[in-house]
Design a protein around this motif. Structure first.
Motif, PDB file in Angstrom:
ATOM      1  N   TYR A 188      80.986  41.333  22.014  1.00 51.17           N
ATOM      2  CA  TYR A 188      81.829  42.517  22.048  1.00 51.17           C
ATOM      3  C   TYR A 188      81.264  43.536  21.084  1.00 51.17           C
ATOM      4  N   ILE A 189      81.602  44.783  21.328  1.00 52.36           N
ATOM      5  CA  ILE A 189      81.056  45.858  20.517  1.00 52.36           C
ATOM      6  C   ILE A 189      82.184  46.680  19.907  1.00 52.36           C
TER       7      ILE A 189
ATOM      8  N   ASP B 236      70.230  48.865  22.212  1.00 53.05           N
ATOM      9  CA  ASP B 236      69.475  48.627  23.438  1.00 53.05           C
ATOM     10  C   ASP B 236      68.815  47.251  23.420  1.00 53.05           C
ATOM     11  N   HIS B 237      68.177  46.916  22.319  1.00 52.44           N
ATOM     12  CA  HIS B 237      67.484  45.631  22.193  1.00 52.44           C
ATOM     13  C   HIS B 237      68.454  44.454  22.343  1.00 52.44           C
ATOM     14  N   THR B 238      69.580  44.543  21.678  1.00 55.30           N
ATOM     15  CA  THR B 238      70.550  43.451  21.718  1.00 55.30           C
ATOM     16  C   THR B 238      71.240  43.358  23.077  1.00 55.30           C
ATOM     17  N   ALA B 239      71.606  44.501  23.643  1.00 59.96           N
ATOM     18  CA  ALA B 239      72.255  44.515  24.958  1.00 59.96           C
ATOM     19  C   ALA B 239      71.306  44.007  26.040  1.00 59.96           C
ATOM     20  N   ASN B 240      70.035  44.357  25.934  1.00 57.96           N
ATOM     21  CA  ASN B 240      69.042  43.924  26.913  1.00 57.96           C
ATOM     22  C   ASN B 240      68.904  42.403  26.946  1.00 57.96           C
TER      23      ASN B 240
ATOM     24  N   ASP C 211      67.926  33.990  17.252  1.00 56.16           N
ATOM     25  CA  ASP C 211      66.858  33.005  17.405  1.00 56.16           C
ATOM     26  C   ASP C 211      67.162  31.665  16.744  1.00 56.16           C
ATOM     27  N   LEU C 212      68.091  31.621  15.797  1.00 52.28           N
ATOM     28  CA  LEU C 212      68.423  30.361  15.120  1.00 52.28           C
ATOM     29  C   LEU C 212      68.971  29.313  16.074  1.00 52.28           C
ATOM     30  N   ALA C 213      69.728  29.752  17.064  1.00 53.49           N
ATOM     31  CA  ALA C 213      70.323  28.823  18.025  1.00 53.49           C
ATOM     32  C   ALA C 213      70.258  29.444  19.420  1.00 53.49           C
ATOM     33  N   PRO C 214      69.107  29.315  20.090  1.00 55.78           N
ATOM     34  CA  PRO C 214      68.977  29.913  21.424  1.00 55.78           C
ATOM     35  C   PRO C 214      69.979  29.298  22.401  1.00 55.78           C
ATOM     36  N   SER C 215      70.960  30.081  22.776  1.00 53.12           N
ATOM     37  CA  SER C 215      72.013  29.597  23.666  1.00 53.12           C
ATOM     38  C   SER C 215      72.785  30.792  24.213  1.00 53.12           C
ATOM     39  N   ARG C 216      73.284  30.660  25.420  1.00 54.43           N
ATOM     40  CA  ARG C 216      74.146  31.702  25.993  1.00 54.43           C
ATOM     41  C   ARG C 216      75.390  31.879  25.126  1.00 54.43           C
ATOM     42  N   SER C 217      75.803  30.842  24.436  1.00 52.49           N
ATOM     43  CA  SER C 217      77.006  30.890  23.611  1.00 52.49           C
ATOM     44  C   SER C 217      76.798  31.601  22.280  1.00 52.49           C
ATOM     45  N   ASN C 218      75.558  31.783  21.878  1.00 54.95           N
ATOM     46  CA  ASN C 218      75.253  32.447  20.608  1.00 54.95           C
ATOM     47  C   ASN C 218      75.125  33.945  20.858  1.00 54.95           C
ATOM     48  N   ALA C 219      76.050  34.718  20.312  1.00 58.03           N
ATOM     49  CA  ALA C 219      76.059  36.159  20.539  1.00 58.03           C
ATOM     50  C   ALA C 219      76.504  36.878  19.266  1.00 58.03           C
ATOM     51  N   LEU C 220      76.634  38.191  19.370  1.00 58.75           N
ATOM     52  CA  LEU C 220      76.993  39.002  18.216  1.00 58.75           C
ATOM     53  C   LEU C 220      78.212  39.858  18.492  1.00 58.75           C
TER      54      LEU C 220
ATOM     55  N   MET D  92      78.358  58.462  20.572  1.00 61.68           N
ATOM     56  CA  MET D  92      78.982  57.324  21.250  1.00 61.68           C
ATOM     57  C   MET D  92      78.760  57.355  22.760  1.00 61.68           C
ATOM     58  N   ILE D  93      78.632  58.529  23.346  1.00 63.74           N
ATOM     59  CA  ILE D  93      78.326  58.617  24.782  1.00 63.74           C
ATOM     60  C   ILE D  93      76.948  58.006  25.048  1.00 63.74           C
ATOM     61  N   ARG D  94      76.012  58.255  24.148  1.00 64.99           N
ATOM     62  CA  ARG D  94      74.681  57.657  24.276  1.00 64.99           C
ATOM     63  C   ARG D  94      74.747  56.139  24.150  1.00 64.99           C
ATOM     64  N   ILE D  95      75.567  55.647  23.227  1.00 68.50           N
ATOM     65  CA  ILE D  95      75.760  54.196  23.080  1.00 68.50           C
ATOM     66  C   ILE D  95      76.318  53.608  24.378  1.00 68.50           C
ATOM     67  N   LEU D  96      77.330  54.262  24.939  1.00 65.69           N
ATOM     68  CA  LEU D  96      77.926  53.772  26.195  1.00 65.69           C
ATOM     69  C   LEU D  96      76.909  53.794  27.335  1.00 65.69           C
ATOM     70  N   ALA D  97      76.048  54.811  27.375  1.00 65.98           N
ATOM     71  CA  ALA D  97      75.014  54.889  28.406  1.00 65.98           C
ATOM     72  C   ALA D  97      74.021  53.731  28.262  1.00 65.98           C
ATOM     73  N   ILE D  98      73.672  53.390  27.030  1.00 64.95           N
ATOM     74  CA  ILE D  98      72.770  52.262  26.783  1.00 64.95           C
ATOM     75  C   ILE D  98      73.420  50.969  27.265  1.00 64.95           C
ATOM     76  N   LEU D  99      74.690  50.784  26.954  1.00 62.39           N
ATOM     77  CA  LEU D  99      75.400  49.577  27.390  1.00 62.39           C
ATOM     78  C   LEU D  99      75.451  49.503  28.915  1.00 62.39           C
ATOM     79  N   TYR D 100      75.746  50.630  29.551  1.00 64.03           N
ATOM     80  CA  TYR D 100      75.817  50.677  31.015  1.00 64.03           C
ATOM     81  C   TYR D 100      74.461  50.339  31.631  1.00 64.03           C
ATOM     82  N   ARG D 101      73.397  50.933  31.107  1.00 68.00           N
ATOM     83  CA  ARG D 101      72.044  50.695  31.616  1.00 68.00           C
ATOM     84  C   ARG D 101      71.651  49.210  31.509  1.00 68.00           C
ATOM     85  N   ASN D 102      72.194  48.523  30.508  1.00 68.28           N
ATOM     86  CA  ASN D 102      71.891  47.106  30.297  1.00 68.28           C
ATOM     87  C   ASN D 102      72.933  46.172  30.915  1.00 68.28           C
ATOM     88  N   ASP D 103      73.798  46.715  31.771  1.00 72.16           N
ATOM     89  CA  ASP D 103      74.816  45.928  32.481  1.00 72.16           C
ATOM     90  C   ASP D 103      75.750  45.174  31.545  1.00 72.16           C
ATOM     91  N   PHE D 104      76.072  45.774  30.399  1.00 69.61           N
ATOM     92  CA  PHE D 104      77.014  45.149  29.466  1.00 69.61           C
ATOM     93  C   PHE D 104      78.374  45.016  30.140  1.00 69.61           C
TER      94      PHE D 104
END
Length: 120
Positions: free
Chosen positions: A72-73, A62-66, A33-42, A97-109
């Protein structure tokens, strides 16, 4: 170009008498939220999030991927929470980790996945 903030594995409100911006999962949103931009990521380190004493690793990913805010993760696994945790092999820790990958897939990471190796 995307800038990815990388969180250090130090889970205290301050370090050397200086306040830390992020030391619990929900605090990552402040960085976004400090710098709303497509370029600001984690750079999202699963192990670092899992070590933290608050929050839920799966909800945090899930929240961040959404939001499309993971540049990158880092797939790193641990057993335990701060201050009593240890790094494990990717398939032996507390995180599914399979659950993590499923969350990423569901969010089109579509970013980079970096599996880790166990440090000595």
């Amino acid at each position: 170009m995307r800038l990815a903030a990388h969180r250090r594995t130090i889970h205290h409100a301050d370090m050397r008498q200086q306040p830390r911006l992020v030391y619990q999962p929900q605090m990552y949103q402040r960085l976004i939220d400090l710098a709303p931009s497509r370029s600001n990521a984690l750079e999202l380190c699963v192990g670092t999030l899992a070590e933290m004493t608050e929050g839920n690793i799966y909800d945090a990913v899930d929240h961040t991927a959404n939001q499309g805010k993971i540049a990158y993760i880092h797939l790193r696994n641990v057993v335990g929470k701060v201050p009593h945790y240890r790094e494990t092999f990717i398939d032996e820790g507390d995180v599914d980790m399979i659950r993590i990958l499923a969350i990423l897939y569901r969010n089109d990471f579509d970013g980079v996945l970096i599996p880790t190796t166990l440090r000595k």
